[in-house]
Design a protein around this motif. Structure first.
Motif, PDB file in Angstrom:
ATOM      1  N   VAL A   1     -60.744 -30.555 -62.268  1.00  0.00           N
ATOM      2  CA  VAL A   1     -62.077 -31.013 -62.650  1.00  0.00           C
ATOM      3  C   VAL A   1     -63.079 -30.182 -61.862  1.00  0.00           C
ATOM      4  N   ILE A   2     -64.111 -29.718 -62.550  1.00  0.00           N
ATOM      5  CA  ILE A   2     -65.227 -29.050 -61.873  1.00  0.00           C
ATOM      6  C   ILE A   2     -66.475 -29.867 -62.147  1.00  0.00           C
ATOM      7  N   ILE A   3     -67.136 -30.278 -61.085  1.00  0.00           N
ATOM      8  CA  ILE A   3     -68.448 -30.904 -61.211  1.00  0.00           C
ATOM      9  C   ILE A   3     -69.429 -29.738 -61.224  1.00  0.00           C
ATOM     10  N   LYS A   4     -70.037 -29.529 -62.384  1.00  0.00           N
ATOM     11  CA  LYS A   4     -70.827 -28.329 -62.658  1.00  0.00           C
ATOM     12  C   LYS A   4     -72.208 -28.350 -61.995  1.00  0.00           C
ATOM     13  N   PRO A   5     -72.881 -27.179 -61.984  1.00  0.00           N
ATOM     14  CA  PRO A   5     -74.184 -27.074 -61.324  1.00  0.00           C
ATOM     15  C   PRO A   5     -75.212 -28.115 -61.737  1.00  0.00           C
ATOM     16  N   ASP A   6     -75.302 -28.465 -63.023  1.00  0.00           N
ATOM     17  CA  ASP A   6     -76.307 -29.445 -63.418  1.00  0.00           C
ATOM     18  C   ASP A   6     -76.063 -30.801 -62.772  1.00  0.00           C
ATOM     19  N   ALA A   7     -74.809 -31.168 -62.586  1.00  0.00           N
ATOM     20  CA  ALA A   7     -74.491 -32.437 -61.921  1.00  0.00           C
ATOM     21  C   ALA A   7     -74.747 -32.350 -60.421  1.00  0.00           C
ATOM     22  N   VAL A   8     -74.426 -31.208 -59.825  1.00  0.00           N
ATOM     23  CA  VAL A   8     -74.643 -31.036 -58.389  1.00  0.00           C
ATOM     24  C   VAL A   8     -76.127 -31.145 -58.063  1.00  0.00           C
ATOM     25  N   VAL A   9     -76.974 -30.407 -58.782  1.00  0.00           N
ATOM     26  CA  VAL A   9     -78.407 -30.408 -58.455  1.00  0.00           C
ATOM     27  C   VAL A   9     -79.074 -31.734 -58.795  1.00  0.00           C
ATOM     28  N   ARG A  10     -78.465 -32.513 -59.678  1.00  0.00           N
ATOM     29  CA  ARG A  10     -79.018 -33.831 -60.017  1.00  0.00           C
ATOM     30  C   ARG A  10     -78.461 -34.945 -59.140  1.00  0.00           C
ATOM     31  N   GLY A  11     -77.598 -34.619 -58.181  1.00  0.00           N
ATOM     32  CA  GLY A  11     -77.074 -35.622 -57.263  1.00  0.00           C
ATOM     33  C   GLY A  11     -76.066 -36.566 -57.892  1.00  0.00           C
ATOM     34  N   LEU A  12     -75.219 -36.060 -58.790  1.00  0.00           N
ATOM     35  CA  LEU A  12     -74.266 -36.907 -59.509  1.00  0.00           C
ATOM     36  C   LEU A  12     -72.828 -36.777 -59.004  1.00  0.00           C
ATOM     37  N   ILE A  13     -72.618 -36.052 -57.912  1.00  0.00           N
ATOM     38  CA  ILE A  13     -71.261 -35.828 -57.405  1.00  0.00           C
ATOM     39  C   ILE A  13     -70.547 -37.156 -57.136  1.00  0.00           C
ATOM     40  N   GLY A  14     -71.162 -38.015 -56.363  1.00  0.00           N
ATOM     41  CA  GLY A  14     -70.540 -39.292 -56.004  1.00  0.00           C
ATOM     42  C   GLY A  14     -70.272 -40.174 -57.207  1.00  0.00           C
ATOM     43  N   GLU A  15     -71.200 -40.212 -58.140  1.00  0.00           N
ATOM     44  CA  GLU A  15     -71.038 -41.010 -59.365  1.00  0.00           C
ATOM     45  C   GLU A  15     -69.813 -40.555 -60.148  1.00  0.00           C
ATOM     46  N   ILE A  16     -69.651 -39.252 -60.279  1.00  0.00           N
ATOM     47  CA  ILE A  16     -68.528 -38.720 -61.055  1.00  0.00           C
ATOM     48  C   ILE A  16     -67.207 -38.974 -60.338  1.00  0.00           C
ATOM     49  N   ILE A  17     -67.157 -38.692 -59.046  1.00  0.00           N
ATOM     50  CA  ILE A  17     -65.923 -38.920 -58.284  1.00  0.00           C
ATOM     51  C   ILE A  17     -65.539 -40.400 -58.328  1.00  0.00           C
ATOM     52  N   SER A  18     -66.509 -41.277 -58.160  1.00  0.00           N
ATOM     53  CA  SER A  18     -66.200 -42.714 -58.126  1.00  0.00           C
ATOM     54  C   SER A  18     -65.632 -43.200 -59.455  1.00  0.00           C
ATOM     55  N   ARG A  19     -66.030 -42.607 -60.556  1.00  0.00           N
ATOM     56  CA  ARG A  19     -65.468 -43.011 -61.848  1.00  0.00           C
ATOM     57  C   ARG A  19     -63.962 -42.738 -61.901  1.00  0.00           C
ATOM     58  N   PHE A  20     -63.562 -41.580 -61.400  1.00  0.00           N
ATOM     59  CA  PHE A  20     -62.129 -41.258 -61.393  1.00  0.00           C
ATOM     60  C   PHE A  20     -61.369 -42.190 -60.455  1.00  0.00           C
ATOM     61  N   GLU A  21     -61.928 -42.455 -59.284  1.00  0.00           N
ATOM     62  CA  GLU A  21     -61.252 -43.338 -58.334  1.00  0.00           C
ATOM     63  C   GLU A  21     -61.165 -44.771 -58.864  1.00  0.00           C
ATOM     64  N   ARG A  22     -62.222 -45.250 -59.474  1.00  0.00           N
ATOM     65  CA  ARG A  22     -62.199 -46.613 -60.034  1.00  0.00           C
ATOM     66  C   ARG A  22     -61.185 -46.729 -61.166  1.00  0.00           C
ATOM     67  N   LYS A  23     -60.928 -45.641 -61.859  1.00  0.00           N
ATOM     68  CA  LYS A  23     -59.942 -45.628 -62.938  1.00  0.00           C
ATOM     69  C   LYS A  23     -58.521 -45.706 -62.381  1.00  0.00           C
ATOM     70  N   GLY A  24     -58.378 -45.405 -61.089  1.00  0.00           N
ATOM     71  CA  GLY A  24     -57.053 -45.434 -60.482  1.00  0.00           C
ATOM     72  C   GLY A  24     -56.443 -44.060 -60.309  1.00  0.00           C
ATOM     73  N   LEU A  25     -57.204 -43.017 -60.647  1.00  0.00           N
ATOM     74  CA  LEU A  25     -56.729 -41.655 -60.433  1.00  0.00           C
ATOM     75  C   LEU A  25     -56.877 -41.293 -58.964  1.00  0.00           C
ATOM     76  N   LYS A  26     -56.107 -40.331 -58.543  1.00  0.00           N
ATOM     77  CA  LYS A  26     -56.084 -39.938 -57.136  1.00  0.00           C
ATOM     78  C   LYS A  26     -56.634 -38.517 -56.999  1.00  0.00           C
ATOM     79  N   ILE A  27     -57.571 -38.328 -56.078  1.00  0.00           N
ATOM     80  CA  ILE A  27     -58.102 -37.005 -55.771  1.00  0.00           C
ATOM     81  C   ILE A  27     -57.162 -36.401 -54.730  1.00  0.00           C
ATOM     82  N   VAL A  28     -56.402 -35.376 -55.109  1.00  0.00           N
ATOM     83  CA  VAL A  28     -55.426 -34.783 -54.187  1.00  0.00           C
ATOM     84  C   VAL A  28     -55.876 -33.426 -53.645  1.00  0.00           C
ATOM     85  N   GLY A  29     -57.001 -32.939 -54.125  1.00  0.00           N
ATOM     86  CA  GLY A  29     -57.610 -31.715 -53.623  1.00  0.00           C
ATOM     87  C   GLY A  29     -59.072 -31.730 -54.005  1.00  0.00           C
ATOM     88  N   MET A  30     -59.940 -31.315 -53.061  1.00  0.00           N
ATOM     89  CA  MET A  30     -61.373 -31.302 -53.377  1.00  0.00           C
ATOM     90  C   MET A  30     -62.096 -30.390 -52.407  1.00  0.00           C
TER      91      MET A  30
END
Length: 159
Positions: free
Chosen positions: A11-40
């Motif tokens: 998964v790549i959180i693209k420039p438009d999401a980074v500059v809009r401050g959406l990194i945490g929102e996107i990551i939290s969606r994956f974690e709430r789904k039960g997926l595991k972040i194994v590299g970041m």
């Protein structure tokens, strides 16, 4: 189609999401789904790496705009793991064009415009082969971690 096996996808959180401050929102969606972040990691993608990553689009009219866009600001790259992770992440991401993305998907809720540069907040690998190739472009093996989820700690002995 996935047969319920544990997979890894890029998964790549693209420039438009980074500059809009959406990194945490996107990551939290994956974690709430039960997926595991194994590299970041956050990184600035070089032109050379961007061209390798988007190699399949090289002869398409939007290739240059896509490469210029993905190298414009830092991005966050992640290896996401879980049962049928490739399919699950793609469904969570939503249609490539935000106007076609369903409400509740990442693009449906957060992306503004696809334009020439494909400003759709997130990239997600589209197949097992793509995921393996893309992960190897962005991560060394030692940058990907194997660790138990909380349920493993609480419900399995010996961890």
């Amino acid at each position: 189609m996935c047969k319920e096996e544990v997979e890894r996808t890029l998964v790549i959180i693209k420039p438009d999401a980074v500059v809009r401050g959406l990194i945490g929102e996107i990551i939290s969606r994956f974690e709430r789904k039960g997926l595991k972040i194994v590299g970041m990691k956050m990184m600035w993608i070089s032109r050379e790496l961007a061209e390798k990553h988007y190699e399949e689009h090289r002869n398409k009219p939007f290739f240059e705009a896509l490469v210029n866009y993905i190298t414009k600001t830092p991005v966050v790259v992640m290896v996401v793991e879980g049962r049928c992770a490739i399919e699950v992440v793609r469904k969570m991401a939503g249609a490539t064009d935000p106007k076609d993305a369903e409400p509740g998907t990442i693009r449906g809720d957060l992306a503004l415009d696809i334009s020439d540069a494909i400003c759709n907040v997130i990239h997600a690998s589209d197949s097992k082969e793509s995921a393996e190739r893309e992960i190897s472009l962005f991560f060394k093996p030692e940058e990907i971690f194997d660790y138990p989820k909380a349920a493993d700690w609480f419900y399995r002995k010996g961890i």
